[in-house]
Scaffold this active site. Structure first.
Site, mmCIF file in Angstrom:
data_model
loop_
_atom_site.group_PDB
_atom_site.id
_atom_site.type_symbol
_atom_site.label_atom_id
_atom_site.label_comp_id
_atom_site.label_asym_id
_atom_site.label_seq_id
_atom_site.Cartn_x
_atom_site.Cartn_y
_atom_site.Cartn_z
ATOM 1 N N SER A 110 0.820 -1.227 -0.095
ATOM 2 C CA SER A 110 0.229 -0.166 0.542
ATOM 3 C C SER A 110 0.920 1.484 -0.423
ATOM 4 O O SER A 110 2.121 1.516 0.995
ATOM 5 C CB SER A 110 -1.321 0.083 1.369
ATOM 6 O OG SER A 110 -0.817 1.471 1.873
HETATM 7 N N1 LIG Z 1 -6.238 9.235 1.137
HETATM 8 C C1 LIG Z 1 -5.895 7.598 1.922
HETATM 9 C C2 LIG Z 1 -6.064 6.828 1.847
HETATM 10 C C3 LIG Z 1 -6.194 5.391 1.752
HETATM 11 C C4 LIG Z 1 -6.524 4.403 0.990
HETATM 12 O O1 LIG Z 1 -7.568 4.324 0.474
HETATM 13 N N2 LIG Z 1 -5.594 2.885 1.260
HETATM 14 C C5 LIG Z 1 -6.346 2.169 0.521
HETATM 15 C C6 LIG Z 1 -5.213 0.695 0.265
HETATM 16 S S1 LIG Z 1 -3.823 1.678 0.069
HETATM 17 C C7 LIG Z 1 -7.263 1.179 1.411
HETATM 18 O O2 LIG Z 1 -7.556 1.099 2.673
HETATM 19 N N3 LIG Z 1 -8.667 0.487 0.872
HETATM 20 C C8 LIG Z 1 -9.423 -0.317 0.869
HETATM 21 C C9 LIG Z 1 -10.702 0.764 1.393
HETATM 22 O O3 LIG Z 1 -10.744 1.996 1.153
HETATM 23 O O4 LIG Z 1 -12.121 -0.045 1.553
HETATM 24 C C10 LIG Z 1 -4.155 8.172 2.552
HETATM 25 O O5 LIG Z 1 -3.660 8.689 2.125
HETATM 26 O O6 LIG Z 1 -4.565 7.243 3.710
#
Ligand SMILES: N[C@@H](CCC(=O)N[C@@H](CS)C(=O)NCC(=O)O)C(=O)O
Length: 242
Positions: A37
C-alpha cells in the site's frame, strides 16, 4: 547569587533541555498496514526517519481485515494506514506523517514550523492527495483491480500532473524546498510505483533527478525494503492482471 534567582535559572535550563530532548511514544505505535500500500509505505519510511518503532499489524484488505467490527469501530472509513498511539487513533497518511513529526521529531526539518515553509509543504501534500494520486489511480486502479486496458487519455492527465511537479522542482532540490520533507516522502511512493510499472517519465528531467536524489536521502531508512519492494509487489500484480 540570590538563591531564588539561581533556582529560577536552573528551572528554566531544565525546561529548555527537556524541550530539546526527543519525545518518544510510551509504547510502540500500533500501525495497521499492508506492505504494497503506497500510503502505508510513506508512513513507514517517515517512522524510520524519525527513529520510531511501529508495532506493525498486517491488515489484508483483500481478506476484509479492514471491515471487521473492531476495525470499523476504530476507523469507520475502513482505510489503511491507520495508527493507534496509546489510544489516539488517526488515519489519512498525510495527517499521520504530520502528526509523527509534530509529536516525535527531534527537530522540524521534515515538517517546518515556519508558516511559509510549512505552507509550501502543505500545498505539495494537497497537490499529492488532490491531483497527483487521483490521476495515478484513474490510470492504474482500473488496470490493477478490473484488468482494464491502458487508457491513453488518463495517462496524458497523469503526465500533465508530473509536468507540474517537474516545474515545482525547477528551483529547489526537494519538492518543498532545499531539504527532504514529508511532502517528498508522500509523493515518492507514487513515483516509485510509476517506475515499477515502467511508466516513462524521463521527459521530466527535474523530476527524474529528484527521484534519484530522494531515494538517496531515504537510503538510510530502508527505502528499498519498504518502498521499492512494495511497488514491485504491485507491479507483479499488474503483470498478472494483463
Ligand atoms: N488518502 C488515504 C488513502 C487510503 C486508502 O485508500 N488506502 C487503501 C489501500 S492503499 C485502502 O485502505 N483501501 C481499502 C478501502 O478503502 O476500503 C491515505 O493516504 O491514507
Amino acid at each position: 547569587m540570590d538563591k531564588s534567582i539561581a533556582a529560577k535559572i536552573q528551572k528554566e535550563n531544565t525546561a529548555v533541555a527537556r524541550s530539546k530532548r526527543k519525545r518518544m511514544p510510551s509504547e510502540p505505535i500500533k500501525f495497521y498496514y499492508l506492505a504494497p500500500s503506497p500510503p502505508c509505505r510513506a508512513v513507514m519510511m517517515a517512522a524510520r526517519a524519525l527513529d520510531l518503532e511501529l508495532d506493525l499489524i498486517p491488515t489484508n484488505i483483500m481478506d476484509g481485515d479492514h471491515k471487521t467490527p473492531e476495525y470499523l469501530k476504530m476507523n469507520p472509513q475502513h482505510t489503511i494506514p491507520t495508527m493507534d498511539d496509546s489510544g489516539f487513533i488517526l488515519w489519512e497518511s498525510r495527517a499521520i506523517l504530520a502528526y509523527l513529526v509534530n509529536a516525535y521529531g527531534k527537530d522540524d526539518s521534515l515538517y517546518p514550523k515556519n508558516p511559509r515553509q510549512r505552507a509550501i509543504v502543505d500545498q505539495r501534500l494537497n497537490f499529492d492527495i488532490g491531483t497527483l494520486f487521483p490521476r495515478y489511480s484513474n490510470l492504474y486502479f482500473p488496470m490493477l483491480f478490473r484488468g482494464d486496458e491502458y487508457n491513453q487519455e488518463n495517462a496524458d492527465k497523469l503526465n500533465e500532473a508530473l509536468g507540474w511537479l517537474n516545474i515545482f522542482l525547477e528551483k529547489s532540490a526537494f519538492v518543498a524546498g532545499d531539504n527532504l520533507t514529508i511532502a517528498d516522502i508522500s509523493i515518492i511512493v507514487t513515483i516509485t510505483n510509476l517506475d515499477a510499472f515502467k511508466f516513462d517519465f524521463s521527459e521530466h528531467e527535474n523530476l527524474t533527478k529528484w527521484f534519484e536524489r530522494t531515494k538517496k536521502a531515504l537510503e538510510p531508512y530502508d527505502w528499498e525494503d519498504i518502498d521499492e519492494t512494495g511497488a514491485q509487489m504491485l507491479a507483479d500484480f499488474l503483470k498478472r492482471e494483463h
